[in-house]
Enzyme design. Sequence first.
Site, PDB file in Angstrom:
ATOM      1  N   CYS B 162       0.714  -1.329   0.090  1.00  0.00           N
ATOM      2  CA  CYS B 162      -0.117   0.041  -0.053  1.00  0.00           C
ATOM      3  C   CYS B 162       0.722   1.426  -0.082  1.00  0.00           C
ATOM      4  O   CYS B 162       0.252   2.519  -0.039  1.00  0.00           O
ATOM      5  CB  CYS B 162      -0.833  -0.109   1.149  1.00  0.00           C
ATOM      6  N   HIS B 300      -1.854   8.458   6.834  1.00  0.00           N
ATOM      7  CA  HIS B 300      -2.172   7.107   6.011  1.00  0.00           C
ATOM      8  C   HIS B 300      -3.486   6.628   6.407  1.00  0.00           C
ATOM      9  O   HIS B 300      -4.255   6.159   5.734  1.00  0.00           O
ATOM     10  CB  HIS B 300      -0.768   6.353   6.244  1.00  0.00           C
ATOM     11  N   HIS B 334      -9.604   2.616   1.135  1.00  0.00           N
ATOM     12  CA  HIS B 334      -7.873   2.304   0.969  1.00  0.00           C
ATOM     13  C   HIS B 334      -7.766   1.978  -0.673  1.00  0.00           C
ATOM     14  O   HIS B 334      -8.046   0.751  -0.921  1.00  0.00           O
ATOM     15  CB  HIS B 334      -7.509   1.215   1.982  1.00  0.00           C
TER      16      HIS B 334
END
Lengths: 88, 407
Positions: B162, B300, B334
Amino acid sequence: MMQREEIQKIINEAIAKEFELDISLLVPEANFETLGLDSLDAVDMVVVLEMAFRVDIRNNFTMADFTNLESLHNFIERLVRQKENAGE
Amino acid sequence: MADKRRVVITGAGVVSPFGAGVDTLVNALLENRSGISTHTLLKEFPLMNSHVAGIVPEIDFSFIPRHYRRSMTKMSLFAMLCVTEALKTAGHAKAPAGTAVYIGSTVSSMQAWLDFSEKFLNKRLDLVKSTAVFQVMNHSPLANLQQALDIRGPGLGASNACATGLMNIGLAYQAIRQGTLESALAGGTDEYHPMMTGCFAIMNAASSQYNDAPARASRPFDKDRGGIVCSEGCGIVYLETLDSAKKRSANILAEITGFAANTETKSISHPSSDSIIECMSMALDSAGVTPREIDLVNAHATSTVDGDIEEAISIEKVFGKDPPVNSLKGHLGHTMAASGSMELIAVIHMMLGGKAAGTLNLDAVDPACAGIRHFTGTVECAVNTFVKNSFALGGTNTSMVLRRYGA
């Protein structure tokens, strides 16, 4: 027994769909070059036509069978006839 | 340092759960909309406790010639749109000679692998099309778009789960700053597959409490958050030297002034504040700025229970309670490899527009995340310098410092 016209129609429709071609381009003298197809497309054409006719193309063709669309029609028709004669 | 080796972003492209385009993304964020919806296929799996995802609306990709499109899956198609937009906004009809491409994904297309695997397991290689390998190779998006757009510079995409998007921008920044390259396209791209939600579900890290209210499912820092909402998309920026941008009078979106990456080795799945603190501190050092000079921290924060706490503690430790902190994953979920680059692009435009979107669905801050200055809704803000965080399973941490050019 499958008619030749029907075989040609199935081939042309499969090629037109797979390669996003206008069906009017699929004239007997059309070849890979004029249709804008390459060697990867040749592999995929075999896959598509084997699925359409349930025949083994990859182990039975020579380059002469793929000279143009008419030769391809003739080649596939031969395989279809062999399959019919074998009673499959 | 001479202008020549300062690095600026002059172009950007996005495909997000809101659709194609940077403006589409930024407008949706500032309107506090959610890109999350119910994904009905997920309901068919008995142990899949999460039924929500952020899916890119249908886009007509037929403008890409079949000759190129045949070897692309969705992640490559997204990247094609983004690179095209990034080059266009940078004022280039075509990538300049020597432009490098740093683009990666978390994994290659799961759907393409499944299609191939099904035939392989049935011993039916005769059904496999010639382009299968080009769809599943690790650098499929990178290779496909370089072919389609005739970008002949080096293809250098990293894959760090990610953190892929921000890592690639960071690597491109470092290469340009050091003089190895003059320009680059960089970011991350990913396509959604239910298997990805499954991966998080079996780790008890997928959002499951808001299946009946998808827009509320991703809620970073909120006391009722329950895990990640997996999404898809792409974010790509065009980077060049300040000297190059000035010479051609390009519109400079932002200047990258610092970047750092490190690796958490205590756990492959859990972040720790020690590692995050070190990463953000190194990024500040590389930019030559103090924590007090940071006007905004774009976290994040993925809406997982542990990850959000560790990041909040880290931000408080490094920056104190002053700088506003937001996470855009409340809106977007996400977006995996795309998240770092897509969110970076969004915050750059918020900085330029003077308005920032706060964290969506942050109704009641988790006391364990309360040491930092959260904000919600859309607020007027004067941001000249901000930090962007992006972390990943496997332990990768990345942090970048950017500033308004001329500030």
